[in-house]
Write an enzyme that holds these catalytic residues in place. Sequence first.
Site, mmCIF file in Angstrom:
data_model
loop_
_atom_site.group_PDB
_atom_site.id
_atom_site.type_symbol
_atom_site.label_atom_id
_atom_site.label_comp_id
_atom_site.label_asym_id
_atom_site.label_seq_id
_atom_site.Cartn_x
_atom_site.Cartn_y
_atom_site.Cartn_z
ATOM 1 N N TYR A 132 -13.458 -4.567 -0.566
ATOM 2 C CA TYR A 132 -14.650 -4.106 -1.275
ATOM 3 C C TYR A 132 -15.770 -5.138 -1.352
ATOM 4 O O TYR A 132 -16.918 -4.834 -1.074
ATOM 5 C CB TYR A 132 -14.304 -3.604 -2.701
ATOM 6 C CG TYR A 132 -15.481 -2.948 -3.384
ATOM 7 C CD1 TYR A 132 -15.900 -1.674 -3.006
ATOM 8 C CD2 TYR A 132 -16.201 -3.603 -4.368
ATOM 9 C CE1 TYR A 132 -17.003 -1.078 -3.606
ATOM 10 C CE2 TYR A 132 -17.298 -3.023 -4.973
ATOM 11 C CZ TYR A 132 -17.702 -1.758 -4.587
ATOM 12 O OH TYR A 132 -18.793 -1.179 -5.171
ATOM 13 N N ILE A 139 5.818 -4.447 10.118
ATOM 14 C CA ILE A 139 5.904 -3.983 8.733
ATOM 15 C C ILE A 139 5.446 -2.539 8.766
ATOM 16 O O ILE A 139 4.282 -2.256 9.050
ATOM 17 C CB ILE A 139 5.063 -4.848 7.791
ATOM 18 C CG1 ILE A 139 5.657 -6.269 7.747
ATOM 19 C CG2 ILE A 139 5.021 -4.244 6.390
ATOM 20 C CD1 ILE A 139 4.889 -7.245 6.880
ATOM 21 N N LYS A 152 0.376 -9.949 9.104
ATOM 22 C CA LYS A 152 0.577 -8.545 9.454
ATOM 23 C C LYS A 152 -0.761 -8.040 9.973
ATOM 24 O O LYS A 152 -1.739 -7.953 9.235
ATOM 25 C CB LYS A 152 1.015 -7.746 8.224
ATOM 26 C CG LYS A 152 1.081 -6.245 8.460
ATOM 27 C CD LYS A 152 1.375 -5.490 7.169
ATOM 28 C CE LYS A 152 1.334 -3.975 7.387
ATOM 29 N NZ LYS A 152 1.584 -3.219 6.130
ATOM 30 N N ARG A 169 -8.969 -0.252 5.852
ATOM 31 C CA ARG A 169 -8.930 -0.038 4.408
ATOM 32 C C ARG A 169 -9.837 -1.020 3.658
ATOM 33 O O ARG A 169 -10.447 -0.660 2.658
ATOM 34 C CB ARG A 169 -7.493 -0.190 3.883
ATOM 35 C CG ARG A 169 -6.599 1.005 4.139
ATOM 36 C CD ARG A 169 -5.248 0.821 3.459
ATOM 37 N NE ARG A 169 -4.388 1.975 3.632
ATOM 38 C CZ ARG A 169 -4.318 3.000 2.795
ATOM 39 N NH1 ARG A 169 -5.088 3.025 1.724
ATOM 40 N NH2 ARG A 169 -3.495 4.003 3.018
ATOM 41 N N THR A 203 0.830 -1.207 0.000
ATOM 42 C CA THR A 203 0.000 0.000 0.000
ATOM 43 C C THR A 203 0.865 1.257 0.000
ATOM 44 O O THR A 203 0.612 2.198 -0.763
ATOM 45 C CB THR A 203 -0.922 0.014 1.225
ATOM 46 O OG1 THR A 203 -1.681 -1.186 1.257
ATOM 47 C CG2 THR A 203 -1.864 1.194 1.180
ATOM 48 N N THR A 204 1.904 1.282 0.839
ATOM 49 C CA THR A 204 2.789 2.439 0.907
ATOM 50 C C THR A 204 3.557 2.618 -0.396
ATOM 51 O O THR A 204 3.973 3.730 -0.728
ATOM 52 C CB THR A 204 3.756 2.301 2.097
ATOM 53 O OG1 THR A 204 2.989 2.093 3.300
ATOM 54 C CG2 THR A 204 4.616 3.534 2.286
ATOM 55 N N TYR A 235 -2.496 -10.319 5.549
ATOM 56 C CA TYR A 235 -2.486 -8.891 5.899
ATOM 57 C C TYR A 235 -3.906 -8.467 6.223
ATOM 58 O O TYR A 235 -4.778 -8.456 5.364
ATOM 59 C CB TYR A 235 -1.913 -8.093 4.723
ATOM 60 C CG TYR A 235 -1.861 -6.590 4.918
ATOM 61 C CD1 TYR A 235 -1.935 -5.990 6.177
ATOM 62 C CD2 TYR A 235 -1.703 -5.761 3.817
ATOM 63 C CE1 TYR A 235 -1.879 -4.616 6.325
ATOM 64 C CE2 TYR A 235 -1.644 -4.379 3.953
ATOM 65 C CZ TYR A 235 -1.725 -3.815 5.201
ATOM 66 O OH TYR A 235 -1.670 -2.444 5.336
#
Length: 294
Positions: A112, A208, A166, A143, A49-50, A138
Amino acid sequence: MIPTHRFTGSIPALVSPMNEDGSLDLDAFRALLDWHVEEGSGAVVIAGTTGEAPTLSTEEQAALIGLACQHLGGRLPVIAGTGANSTAEAIELASLAENAGAQAQLSVVPYYNKPSQQGMYAHFKAVAEACDLPVILYNVPGRTVADISNDTVLSLADVPGIIGIKDATGEMGRGFDLISRRPEGFLVLSGDDETALALTLLGGDGVISVTANAYPSIMHLMIEDAMHGRLESARRHNARLQKLHRALFVEPNPAPLKWIMARQGRLDNHLRLPLVHLSSTSQSELTRLLEEIG
């Protein structure tokens, strides 16, 4: 399979440096990789994402992962971001990462479409069985909206190839429950910089991290101290960065982070739409924090 202890410590979820025209700045990317080796990071996550993965093409993701593996040459393990809300796409990305040379994959809870717990289990089991690249789950419900339960995680821990999670919930009770019930060798990594020290002290395996992009040495020392029982030193390192952990999300990640790293001279401050540059108000706030950190 690479031993799971290679994926511990402070692990930056690496930014993707970009040029003004939006293309990837591969020279800056190589320099960041070398810097993280020097600063003691435990591994790197590429195309997460980052790293603005939602805006990267499949070809760009493959290029970044392959370049990281080639340039590092084994100096740090490479964890590839491979998550998708389509199981078929997640499998395709996992295969791409495996072929590019990654040592593990970070696969996010499908976003989603809000799958059930049974759907999440089936999704990750299919991903793990589709290739030999170890899977780190994750969970970031802030999000994805979907939230994988600890019971589902522990069921997945019995699936060959699924080696850890994570956890970006920041919920310590939940994290400790997972740590106390996990099978031997199953990694529990924080995905929340604000609470990473606490989770590590409870028995977690590190973080992370977003913050580690800009301050890798401090994050490395904090996690190392926590994992070896040096509590006072770990607290001091964490205190230097505690306000920054939260401030890095004052606007959508990685806009604040790239602004800071541009000030450090690590990259040029460019993002891809729909992300935009940091506002002047947030710049003033971060400037004050950076002066405190020194």
